[in-house]
Design an enzyme around this catalytic site. Structure first.
Site, PDB file in Angstrom:
ATOM      1  N   VAL A  31       0.822  -1.213   0.000  1.00  0.00           N
ATOM      2  CA  VAL A  31       0.000   0.000   0.000  1.00  0.00           C
ATOM      3  C   VAL A  31       0.857   1.265   0.000  1.00  0.00           C
ATOM      4  CG1 VAL A  31      -0.239   0.017   2.526  1.00  0.00           C
ATOM      5  CG2 VAL A  31      -1.952   1.155   1.115  1.00  0.00           C
ATOM      6  N   SER A  33       4.045   2.101  -1.272  1.00  0.00           N
ATOM      7  CA  SER A  33       4.612   2.518  -2.555  1.00  0.00           C
ATOM      8  C   SER A  33       3.517   2.726  -3.599  1.00  0.00           C
ATOM      9  CB  SER A  33       5.638   1.500  -3.052  1.00  0.00           C
ATOM     10  OG  SER A  33       5.075   0.205  -3.176  1.00  0.00           O
ATOM     11  N   CYS A 120      19.631  -4.626   1.439  1.00  0.00           N
ATOM     12  CA  CYS A 120      18.816  -4.559   0.235  1.00  0.00           C
ATOM     13  C   CYS A 120      18.663  -3.109  -0.222  1.00  0.00           C
ATOM     14  CB  CYS A 120      17.446  -5.193   0.498  1.00  0.00           C
ATOM     15  SG  CYS A 120      16.367  -5.211  -0.945  1.00  0.00           S
ATOM     16  N   GLY A 144       8.268   4.356  -0.915  1.00  0.00           N
ATOM     17  CA  GLY A 144       7.242   4.410   0.119  1.00  0.00           C
ATOM     18  C   GLY A 144       7.780   4.342   1.522  1.00  0.00           C
ATOM     19  N   CYS A 217      11.592 -10.579   3.811  1.00  0.00           N
ATOM     20  CA  CYS A 217      10.780 -11.030   2.680  1.00  0.00           C
ATOM     21  C   CYS A 217      11.099 -12.448   2.229  1.00  0.00           C
ATOM     22  CB  CYS A 217      10.918 -10.056   1.515  1.00  0.00           C
ATOM     23  SG  CYS A 217      12.565  -9.960   0.770  1.00  0.00           S
TER      24      CYS A 217
END
Length: 381
Positions: A31, A33, A120, A144, A217
């Protein structure tokens, strides 16, 4: 710059209309980005959405709460279609594996507690993706992230987000001045996540109620050890749990299952006082435990320092700042002593428990929101 020129700047800081300002938006499919991309498109900017596929597409399809793979790529593409701007998916799987996942595994095997999200940002999103944005003739790249960028007397400054609960400055300490010049963070001023979701509904985005991503992730369900065993077969070799005097108190199924400061799950019950993991001896496959007071650390060695101050890092013998040694902890007063351009010693005015090699030590203004960079805690801690 005169007042008239300042008044002519658009919301991204450029002296030209939004329609002539190209901005690449790093879109994870979440939501945050998505709102950034939709907001800038609604304001009339020349938006280009880019999503990175970072790890195995097939394996990630069924995993909820991940980013940069599977259904999230489809969500990002759908937002671009709804808002009418181009969207590209770039396969960064090999880069991500080499720059982030491999080091994550090796760090854990070395007894450290790594933070792959920082790597990352540093090695993939703010390096390769940023270079791609420049190749696309973008004026800037927007993300974001919940962090703020202000232009000070000597150039762009990094500041904590307006919402302390959403602040991501700990994960962005390694952003360089050159990168900061090109980056924009349109959500950093928002007071709550509810404001972001309200904007998503205003723009009619289907991701408005999508849950936030959880954990790392590429680590399903937070099972770090399982991922490392898959990457490094045979890594989880059994060994001994010993106290600080070397007495054997029990056995374990692999050092990678433990972190500094851990108390639960040691399997050495029946002792009069609680014991905590105070050190991991990878070479001898030992988990060393001791009383809670042994976790207290005052002196922290850091390296790979990224400095965002107005003066050169080594201009002073000491910097009186605040530091965070974990993302979930508030900044604490400290004295920062440069040893070179990239190494330093941090002295905490009040000792902290559970300071672990592999974590970041992030520097903040002692009485404000500005981020002065940070470094990596190493094995001398």
């Amino acid at each position: 710059m005169s007042l008239d020129e300042t008044q002519m700047l658009n919301s991204l800081g450029f002296a030209k209309p939004p329609s002539e300002t190209r901005v690449v938006v790093a879109m994870s499919g979440g939501v945050d980005s998505s709102v950034v991309a939709a907001k800038l498109a609604r304001e009339g900017y020349d938006v280009v959405g880019v999503t990175l596929q970072l790890y195995d597409h097939g394996a990630a399809l069924a995993k909820k709460g991940a980013c940069c793979a599977g259904i999230d790529i489809h969500d990002a593409r759908r937002v671009a279609e709804e808002m009418g701007f181009p969207h590209y998916v770039l396969d960064y799987e090999n880069i991500f594996k080499e720059a982030v996942i491999e080091e994550f595994a090796d760090s854990y095997l070395g007894g450290a507690t790594p933070v792959p999200c920082i790597r990352c940002n540093e090695r993939v999103k703010f390096k390769d993706l940023l270079a791609t944005a420049q190749d696309l003739d973008a004026d800037c790249m927007a993300t974001g992230h919940y962090i703020q960028r202000f232009v000070g007397e000597t150039g762009p400054e990094l500041h904590m987000a307006a919402d302390p609960a959403r602040d991501q400055s700990y994960f962005l300490f390694s952003t360089t001045p050159e990168q900061l010049d090109f980056l924009r963070f349109p959500l950093g001023h928002l007071k709550t996540k509810d404001e972001t979701r309200a904007l998503a509904r205003e723009f009619g985005l289907e991701v408005a109620d999508k849950p936030d991503s959880q954990d790392i992730c590429f680590v399903p369900d937070g099972n770090y050890a399982g991922v490392i065993e898959k990457l490094r077969p045979g890594a989880a070799e059994p060994g001994e749990i010993v106290d600080v005097d070397g007495r054997v108190l029990g056995t374990h199924e692999g050092v990678i299952h433990y972190t500094i400061g851990q108390r639960r799950g040691l399997g050495i019950g029946g002792l009069s006082d609680p014991l905590y993991v105070v050190k991991l001896d990878v070479e001898n496959r030992q988990v060393i435990v001791g009383p809670k007071e042994m976790l207290a650390t005052r002196i922290i060695p850091v390296r790979e320092v990224n400095w965002l101050g107005d003066q050169a890092f080594t201009d002073r013998d000491e910097w009186h700042l605040s530091v965070k040694v974990r993302s979930t902890r508030p900044p604490r007063e400290a004295i920062l002593r440069p040893l070179s351009d990239t190494e330093a010693e941090v002295e905490l005015l009040t000792p902290e428990e559970g300071v672990s090699p592999g974590q970041a030590c992030v520097f903040y203004a002692p009485d404000g929101s500005r981020v002065f960079g940070g470094g990596w805690i190493w094995a001398g801690a």
